[in-house]
Design a protein around this motif. Structure first.
Motif, PDB file in Angstrom:
ATOM      1  N   GLU A 159       0.829  -1.211   0.000  1.00  0.00           N
ATOM      2  CA  GLU A 159       0.000   0.000   0.000  1.00  0.00           C
ATOM      3  C   GLU A 159       0.865   1.262   0.000  1.00  0.00           C
ATOM      4  N   GLU A 160       1.967   1.230   0.736  1.00  0.00           N
ATOM      5  CA  GLU A 160       2.900   2.370   0.735  1.00  0.00           C
ATOM      6  C   GLU A 160       3.418   2.610  -0.690  1.00  0.00           C
ATOM      7  N   LEU A 161       3.830   1.538  -1.348  1.00  0.00           N
ATOM      8  CA  LEU A 161       4.347   1.654  -2.716  1.00  0.00           C
ATOM      9  C   LEU A 161       3.287   2.219  -3.660  1.00  0.00           C
ATOM     10  N   ARG A 162       2.061   1.733  -3.524  1.00  0.00           N
ATOM     11  CA  ARG A 162       0.979   2.240  -4.384  1.00  0.00           C
ATOM     12  C   ARG A 162       0.785   3.727  -4.181  1.00  0.00           C
ATOM     13  N   ARG A 163       0.765   4.148  -2.930  1.00  0.00           N
ATOM     14  CA  ARG A 163       0.552   5.561  -2.625  1.00  0.00           C
ATOM     15  C   ARG A 163       1.703   6.432  -3.124  1.00  0.00           C
ATOM     16  N   ASN A 164       2.895   5.845  -3.218  1.00  0.00           N
ATOM     17  CA  ASN A 164       4.061   6.590  -3.706  1.00  0.00           C
ATOM     18  C   ASN A 164       4.214   6.501  -5.222  1.00  0.00           C
ATOM     19  N   LYS A 167       3.144   1.485  -8.482  1.00  0.00           N
ATOM     20  CA  LYS A 167       2.106   0.456  -8.597  1.00  0.00           C
ATOM     21  C   LYS A 167       2.654  -0.860  -9.145  1.00  0.00           C
ATOM     22  N   ASN A 168       3.512  -0.808 -10.140  1.00  0.00           N
ATOM     23  CA  ASN A 168       4.046  -2.037 -10.730  1.00  0.00           C
ATOM     24  C   ASN A 168       4.884  -2.820  -9.726  1.00  0.00           C
ATOM     25  N   GLU A 169       5.698  -2.115  -8.946  1.00  0.00           N
ATOM     26  CA  GLU A 169       6.500  -2.780  -7.918  1.00  0.00           C
ATOM     27  C   GLU A 169       5.586  -3.385  -6.846  1.00  0.00           C
ATOM     28  N   ALA A 170       4.534  -2.653  -6.501  1.00  0.00           N
ATOM     29  CA  ALA A 170       3.577  -3.146  -5.515  1.00  0.00           C
ATOM     30  C   ALA A 170       2.923  -4.436  -6.004  1.00  0.00           C
ATOM     31  N   LEU A 171       2.509  -4.460  -7.278  1.00  0.00           N
ATOM     32  CA  LEU A 171       1.875  -5.652  -7.848  1.00  0.00           C
ATOM     33  C   LEU A 171       2.843  -6.831  -7.914  1.00  0.00           C
ATOM     34  N   GLY A 182      -2.593 -19.333   1.406  1.00  0.00           N
ATOM     35  CA  GLY A 182      -3.695 -20.277   1.332  1.00  0.00           C
ATOM     36  C   GLY A 182      -4.864 -19.754   2.150  1.00  0.00           C
ATOM     37  N   GLY A 183      -6.027 -20.343   1.953  1.00  0.00           N
ATOM     38  CA  GLY A 183      -7.200 -20.008   2.749  1.00  0.00           C
ATOM     39  C   GLY A 183      -7.670 -18.577   2.587  1.00  0.00           C
ATOM     40  N   LEU A 184      -8.117 -17.998   3.699  1.00  0.00           N
ATOM     41  CA  LEU A 184      -8.671 -16.645   3.668  1.00  0.00           C
ATOM     42  C   LEU A 184      -7.638 -15.593   3.275  1.00  0.00           C
ATOM     43  N   LYS A 185      -6.387 -15.804   3.642  1.00  0.00           N
ATOM     44  CA  LYS A 185      -5.350 -14.837   3.267  1.00  0.00           C
ATOM     45  C   LYS A 185      -5.152 -14.809   1.758  1.00  0.00           C
ATOM     46  N   LEU A 186      -5.295 -15.968   1.123  1.00  0.00           N
ATOM     47  CA  LEU A 186      -5.196 -16.025  -0.332  1.00  0.00           C
ATOM     48  C   LEU A 186      -6.323 -15.214  -0.970  1.00  0.00           C
ATOM     49  N   LEU A 187      -7.552 -15.407  -0.484  1.00  0.00           N
ATOM     50  CA  LEU A 187      -8.679 -14.647  -1.026  1.00  0.00           C
ATOM     51  C   LEU A 187      -8.508 -13.151  -0.790  1.00  0.00           C
ATOM     52  N   SER A 188      -8.025 -12.786   0.394  1.00  0.00           N
ATOM     53  CA  SER A 188      -7.817 -11.374   0.715  1.00  0.00           C
ATOM     54  C   SER A 188      -6.780 -10.747  -0.203  1.00  0.00           C
ATOM     55  N   ALA A 189      -5.685 -11.470  -0.444  1.00  0.00           N
ATOM     56  CA  ALA A 189      -4.624 -10.948  -1.315  1.00  0.00           C
ATOM     57  C   ALA A 189      -5.116 -10.810  -2.752  1.00  0.00           C
ATOM     58  N   LEU A 190      -5.909 -11.772  -3.220  1.00  0.00           N
ATOM     59  CA  LEU A 190      -6.464 -11.690  -4.579  1.00  0.00           C
ATOM     60  C   LEU A 190      -7.449 -10.527  -4.697  1.00  0.00           C
ATOM     61  N   HIS A 191      -8.232 -10.316  -3.654  1.00  0.00           N
ATOM     62  CA  HIS A 191      -9.172  -9.187  -3.614  1.00  0.00           C
ATOM     63  C   HIS A 191      -8.400  -7.858  -3.662  1.00  0.00           C
ATOM     64  N   TYR A 192      -7.328  -7.787  -2.882  1.00  0.00           N
ATOM     65  CA  TYR A 192      -6.497  -6.581  -2.842  1.00  0.00           C
ATOM     66  C   TYR A 192      -5.816  -6.356  -4.193  1.00  0.00           C
ATOM     67  N   LYS A 193      -5.350  -7.443  -4.803  1.00  0.00           N
ATOM     68  CA  LYS A 193      -4.715  -7.333  -6.128  1.00  0.00           C
ATOM     69  C   LYS A 193      -5.695  -6.769  -7.148  1.00  0.00           C
ATOM     70  N   ASN A 194      -6.926  -7.240  -7.118  1.00  0.00           N
ATOM     71  CA  ASN A 194      -7.945  -6.763  -8.045  1.00  0.00           C
ATOM     72  C   ASN A 194      -8.189  -5.266  -7.855  1.00  0.00           C
ATOM     73  N   LYS A 195      -8.266  -4.834  -6.593  1.00  0.00           N
ATOM     74  CA  LYS A 195      -8.452  -3.400  -6.307  1.00  0.00           C
ATOM     75  C   LYS A 195      -7.246  -2.592  -6.762  1.00  0.00           C
ATOM     76  N   LEU A 196      -6.071  -3.152  -6.538  1.00  0.00           N
ATOM     77  CA  LEU A 196      -4.825  -2.455  -6.905  1.00  0.00           C
ATOM     78  C   LEU A 196      -4.721  -2.281  -8.417  1.00  0.00           C
ATOM     79  N   GLN A 197      -5.100  -3.298  -9.161  1.00  0.00           N
ATOM     80  CA  GLN A 197      -5.034  -3.217 -10.614  1.00  0.00           C
ATOM     81  C   GLN A 197      -5.974  -2.175 -11.187  1.00  0.00           C
ATOM     82  N   HIS A 198      -7.066  -1.912 -10.479  1.00  0.00           N
ATOM     83  CA  HIS A 198      -8.053  -0.944 -10.973  1.00  0.00           C
ATOM     84  C   HIS A 198      -7.935   0.422 -10.290  1.00  0.00           C
ATOM     85  N   SER A 199      -6.868   0.590  -9.485  1.00  0.00           N
ATOM     86  CA  SER A 199      -6.671   1.888  -8.831  1.00  0.00           C
ATOM     87  C   SER A 199      -5.764   2.758  -9.670  1.00  0.00           C
ATOM     88  N   ASN A 200      -5.704   4.038  -9.306  1.00  0.00           N
ATOM     89  CA  ASN A 200      -4.833   4.971 -10.037  1.00  0.00           C
ATOM     90  C   ASN A 200      -3.395   4.840  -9.592  1.00  0.00           C
TER      91      ASN A 200
END
Length: 200
Positions: A159-164, A167-171, A182-200
């Motif tokens: 998130e720090e990298l994205r704000r600075n 974005k590519n390094e963050a991804l 694995g598990g819920l952390k995997l879903l959370s990271a995929l959810h965050y990745k999706n948001k990151l890809q569609h953010s400015n």
């Protein structure tokens, strides 16, 4: 899967009783059954590497908190809000509220909940997010250094990298992390990745 364990327990108990097995064998069988049941319930939430299987587990679960998580990650926000009202367990409901308020950027609603909850990696992570958003850098660093779970620390770094503007390094960092989760952390990271890809 649980019903199979119950069937195995019944068959083994019946067999042991027919054979006149000692009491300690029944106790050992019960302990093994409880451990196997516990692992069966936890495996999809903590270690399952197939995101679709974790997603299906949440969707089929009878637990209101799990249904909320599915709605939060994959459905409309209004559905997540509706699911939240069905969570009866106090701490689980508060965690759900914190996640929802943070996603909605309702920082003033999230802060009192975070302040009054027992300190954990989850509350420290969201406290750091709120502090970052509000520009309270000293508080942010304090919360970040108190985190014991390296995955949460990675998400804050991303998130720090994205704000600075990196974005590519963050991804890249997030992609590398996803392969280890694995598990819920995997879903959370995929959810965050999706948001990151569609953010400015």
């Amino acid at each position: 899967m649980i019903w199979i364990l119950y069937l195995i327990l019944f068959v083994l108990s019946f067999t042991l009783s027919v054979l006149g097995a000692p009491t300690w064998m029944f106790i050992l069988l019960l302990i093994l059954f409880v451990a196997a049941s516990f692992l069966t319930l936890l495996y999809p939430l903590m270690w399952q590497k197939d995101a679709e299987k974790v997603k299906r587990y949440l969707l089929k679960s009878k637990q209101p908190y799990h249904r909320f998580l599915h709605a939060f990650l994959y459905e409309e926000e209004s559905e997540a809000e509706a699911r939240l009202t069905k969570i009866r367990q106090d701490q689980a409901r508060k965690y759900a509220e914190i996640m929802l308020f943070t996603q909605q950027e309702r920082w003033n609603d999230a802060k009192p909940l975070l302040k009054n909850m027992k300190k954990s990696d989850l509350t420290l992570y969201y406290s750091a997010i709120v502090a970052m958003e509000e520009g309270r850098l000293a508080n942010y660093e304090k919360h970040k250094t108190q985190l014991k779970d390296p995955h949460y620390v990675t998400w804050l770094t991303v998130e720090e990298l994205r704000r600075n503007g990196n974005k590519n390094e963050a991804l890249t960092i997030l992609e590398k992390q996803i392969s280890t989760l694995g598990g819920l952390k995997l879903l959370s990271a995929l959810h965050y990745k999706n948001k990151l890809q569609h953010s400015n």
